[in-house]
Design an enzyme around this catalytic site. Structure first.
Site, PDB file in Angstrom:
ATOM      1  N   HIS A   1      -1.358   0.396  -9.924  1.00  0.00           N
ATOM      2  CA  HIS A   1      -1.940  -0.600  -9.016  1.00  0.00           C
ATOM      3  C   HIS A   1      -2.374  -1.869  -9.771  1.00  0.00           C
ATOM      4  CE1 HIS A   1      -3.964  -0.948  -4.852  1.00  0.00           C
ATOM      5  NE2 HIS A   1      -3.834  -2.164  -5.359  1.00  0.00           N
TER       6      HIS A   1
ATOM      7  N   ARG B   1       0.848  -1.200   0.000  1.00  0.00           N
ATOM      8  CA  ARG B   1       0.000   0.000   0.000  1.00  0.00           C
ATOM      9  C   ARG B   1       0.883   1.249   0.000  1.00  0.00           C
ATOM     10  NH1 ARG B   1      -3.566  -2.439  -1.782  1.00  0.00           N
ATOM     11  NH2 ARG B   1      -5.695  -2.703  -1.043  1.00  0.00           N
TER      12      ARG B   1
HETATM   13  N1  LIG Z   1      -0.788  -3.834  -5.443  1.00  0.00           N
HETATM   14  C1  LIG Z   1      -1.649  -4.813  -5.523  1.00  0.00           C
HETATM   15  O1  LIG Z   1      -2.148  -5.131  -6.604  1.00  0.00           O
HETATM   16  C2  LIG Z   1      -2.030  -5.577  -4.283  1.00  0.00           C
HETATM   17  C3  LIG Z   1      -2.718  -6.797  -4.415  1.00  0.00           C
HETATM   18  C4  LIG Z   1      -3.018  -7.528  -3.269  1.00  0.00           C
HETATM   19  C5  LIG Z   1      -2.658  -7.052  -2.020  1.00  0.00           C
HETATM   20  N2  LIG Z   1      -2.004  -5.849  -1.922  1.00  0.00           N
HETATM   21  C6  LIG Z   1      -1.616  -5.353  -0.582  1.00  0.00           C
HETATM   22  O2  LIG Z   1      -0.761  -6.297   0.022  1.00  0.00           O
HETATM   23  C7  LIG Z   1      -1.049  -6.320   1.421  1.00  0.00           C
HETATM   24  C8  LIG Z   1      -0.572  -7.621   2.034  1.00  0.00           C
HETATM   25  O3  LIG Z   1      -1.421  -8.674   1.630  1.00  0.00           O
HETATM   26  P1  LIG Z   1      -1.417 -10.071   2.406  1.00  0.00           P
HETATM   27  O4  LIG Z   1      -2.530 -10.890   1.899  1.00  0.00           O
HETATM   28  O5  LIG Z   1      -0.055 -10.659   2.408  1.00  0.00           O
HETATM   29  O6  LIG Z   1      -1.769  -9.564   3.887  1.00  0.00           O
HETATM   30  P2  LIG Z   1      -1.678 -10.350   5.249  1.00  0.00           P
HETATM   31  O7  LIG Z   1      -1.740 -11.810   5.019  1.00  0.00           O
HETATM   32  O8  LIG Z   1      -2.655  -9.712   6.162  1.00  0.00           O
HETATM   33  O9  LIG Z   1      -0.190 -10.021   5.783  1.00  0.00           O
HETATM   34  C9  LIG Z   1       0.200  -8.777   6.231  1.00  0.00           C
HETATM   35  C10 LIG Z   1       1.626  -8.878   6.726  1.00  0.00           C
HETATM   36  O10 LIG Z   1       2.061  -7.592   7.161  1.00  0.00           O
HETATM   37  C11 LIG Z   1       2.599  -7.710   8.464  1.00  0.00           C
HETATM   38  N3  LIG Z   1       2.369  -6.482   9.217  1.00  0.00           N
HETATM   39  C12 LIG Z   1       1.230  -5.769   9.357  1.00  0.00           C
HETATM   40  N4  LIG Z   1       1.419  -4.715  10.170  1.00  0.00           N
HETATM   41  C13 LIG Z   1       2.707  -4.754  10.546  1.00  0.00           C
HETATM   42  C14 LIG Z   1       3.509  -3.954  11.378  1.00  0.00           C
HETATM   43  N5  LIG Z   1       3.013  -2.879  12.001  1.00  0.00           N
HETATM   44  N6  LIG Z   1       4.799  -4.303  11.535  1.00  0.00           N
HETATM   45  C15 LIG Z   1       5.307  -5.386  10.947  1.00  0.00           C
HETATM   46  N7  LIG Z   1       4.615  -6.196  10.139  1.00  0.00           N
HETATM   47  C16 LIG Z   1       3.317  -5.890   9.947  1.00  0.00           C
HETATM   48  C17 LIG Z   1       1.862  -8.860   9.095  1.00  0.00           C
HETATM   49  O11 LIG Z   1       2.608  -9.360  10.189  1.00  0.00           O
HETATM   50  P3  LIG Z   1       2.080 -10.620  11.048  1.00  0.00           P
HETATM   51  O12 LIG Z   1       2.081 -11.777  10.103  1.00  0.00           O
HETATM   52  O13 LIG Z   1       3.093 -10.764  12.103  1.00  0.00           O
HETATM   53  O14 LIG Z   1       0.704 -10.267  11.538  1.00  0.00           O
HETATM   54  C18 LIG Z   1       1.774  -9.826   7.911  1.00  0.00           C
HETATM   55  O15 LIG Z   1       2.960 -10.572   7.815  1.00  0.00           O
HETATM   56  C19 LIG Z   1      -2.558  -6.115   1.491  1.00  0.00           C
HETATM   57  O16 LIG Z   1      -2.923  -5.561   2.744  1.00  0.00           O
HETATM   58  C20 LIG Z   1      -2.819  -5.159   0.351  1.00  0.00           C
HETATM   59  O17 LIG Z   1      -2.832  -3.846   0.849  1.00  0.00           O
HETATM   60  C21 LIG Z   1      -1.678  -5.113  -3.023  1.00  0.00           C
END
Ligand SMILES: NC(=O)c1ccc[n+]([C@@H]2O[C@H](COP(=O)([O-])OP(=O)(O)OC[C@H]3O[C@@H](n4cnc5c(N)ncnc54)[C@H](OP(=O)(O)O)[C@@H]3O)[C@@H](O)[C@H]2O)c1
Length: 332
Positions: free
Chosen positions: A296, A248
């Site tokens: 995006h 993000r």
């Molecule tokens: N550009 C695009 O097309 C696209 C597409 C899909 C997703 N995204 C983005 O990618 C993000 C991640 O997706 P995901 O499915 O992998 O999410 P997820 O499974 O919820 O994983 C989020 C990760 O971020 C870590 N995290 C969150 N807050 C943190 C903090 N304050 N300090 C350290 N680590 C932190 C979490 O740690 P823990 O595991 O320890 O909780 C987890 O490892 C989404 O939220 C979305 O915004 C972008």
């Protein structure tokens, strides 16, 4: 998974929807990013007995059991008073959590990978090759009509750090390690991923950053991650480092990024996400030749993968099995 009629083990190949308890479900669909007819068609195929309505077709007294949503208008959320769950049609829930119509008590379920990790991995591979094989420098040489081959650096000389080791980051970090990169990862809670040097928590962020020649951000937008990559932290990256941002835009302070590109501390960046989207036409980011900007597109939601996961999720909920919901306090 095979459908067994009353057992609620339901899938798209269901042979007897008339006996399946999920047949009577009412689902409301809305996606701001279009392709609604493809979604609806695929949903009808996956859940032939269910009543599926597109927002706009549903009358105000029609109440759904579940809503499948991407960036819905607040009125939609306010009009639905009997929802048992909201399925977010993507991995990022920041927009939904900020929606003023969001009811407090309804659980939110987000997609976990569903095919997005493979798209995002390709996007990151492109960035790694672009900088790792000096394409940025060859473009400049082409402009100067300069014929100058450069030595190829081994992948192991490109330590990659992945911020965020969730559904996407963990898969991507593991895959890059298999491909020969030296990979580390950072998350809030400790992780163990084969081939990946895992760091956890705020106190480990500085040593993590200092070893990344390529920093890949796949963090969600939350109160805690806003401008996590500020000037002070970006300065901890080694000189000549590269940033790939596809989680993000709120995570990265773009003014700090521009300052460090200007001072040549950073070599370049591949940016897919921005604090404001669409990126305003007068943004200085567009003018910087060392930035690659994409709108995006690194990991769109694959319809089939998403529907399979949602159908499975609804099946679990209807049979009383647990399904992890979004933690609203944490914001992801
Ligand atoms: N550009 C695009 O097309 C696209 C597409 C899909 C997703 N995204 C983005 O990618 C993000 C991640 O997706 P995901 O499915 O992998 O999410 P997820 O499974 O919820 O994983 C989020 C990760 O971020 C870590 N995290 C969150 N807050 C943190 C903090 N304050 N300090 C350290 N680590 C932190 C979490 O740690 P823990 O595991 O320890 O909780 C987890 O490892 C989404 O939220 C979305 O915004 C972008």
């Amino acid at each position: 998974m095979q459908c067994r009629g009353e057992s609620l083990q339901w899938n798209s190949g269901c042979q007897h929807p008339q006996r399946c308890p999920l047949r009577a479900l009412k689902l409301l669909f809305y996606s701001r990013s279009g392709q609604s007819s493809r979604w609806i068609e695929a949903l009808h195929q996956a859940l032939p007995g269910a009543e599926i309505r597109l927002y706009g077709e549903a009358t105000s007294d029609w109440q759904a059991d579940y809503a499948l949503l991407w960036q819905p208008p607040p009125e939609l959320l306010r009009s639905q008073r009997r929802l048992r769950g909201i399925f977010n049609l993507g991995a990022g829930v920041d927009a939904l959590l900020a929606n003023p119509g969001l009811p407090e008590e309804v659980p939110i379920y987000k997609l976990r990978d569903a095919g997005m990790a493979a798209w995002m991995l390709d996007y990151i591979r492109y960035g790694l090759l672009h900088f790792g094989r000096d394409m940025d420098r060859y473009r400049e040489q082409q402009r100067l009509r300069c014929w100058q081959p450069r030595e190829i650096g081994h992948r192991a000389q490109w330590p990659v750090g992945v911020l965020g080791l969730g559904a996407l980051g963990s898969e991507i970090a593991a895959a890059l390690s298999v491909e020969g990169y030296s990979v580390s990862g950072w998350s809030r809670t400790p992780k163990s991923i084969p081939g990946v040097d895992c760091y956890a928590g705020e106190t480990t962020l500085a040593p993590f950053l200092s070893r990344c020649r390529v920093l890949v951000s796949i963090l969600p937008a939350t109160v805690d991650t806003r401008h996590l990559l500020n000037l002070e932290r970006l300065q901890r990256l080694p000189e000549g480092a590269v940033v790939i941002s596809c989680g993000r835009g709120e995570v990265l302070d773009s003014q700090a990024l521009l300052a460090l590109l200007d001072s040549h501390h950073l070599r370049g960046a591949l940016l897919d996400v921005f604090e404001q989207e669409p990126l305003p036409t007068d943004s200085p980011l567009y003018d910087n030749e060392r930035l690659i900007i994409t709108p995006h597109i690194s990991a769109p939601t694959p319809i089939e993968g998403a529907i399979e996961q949602i159908v499975e999720g609804i099946g679990r909920l209807e049979s009383g099995a647990p399904l992890p919901a979004v933690d609203r306090q944490r914001g992801y």
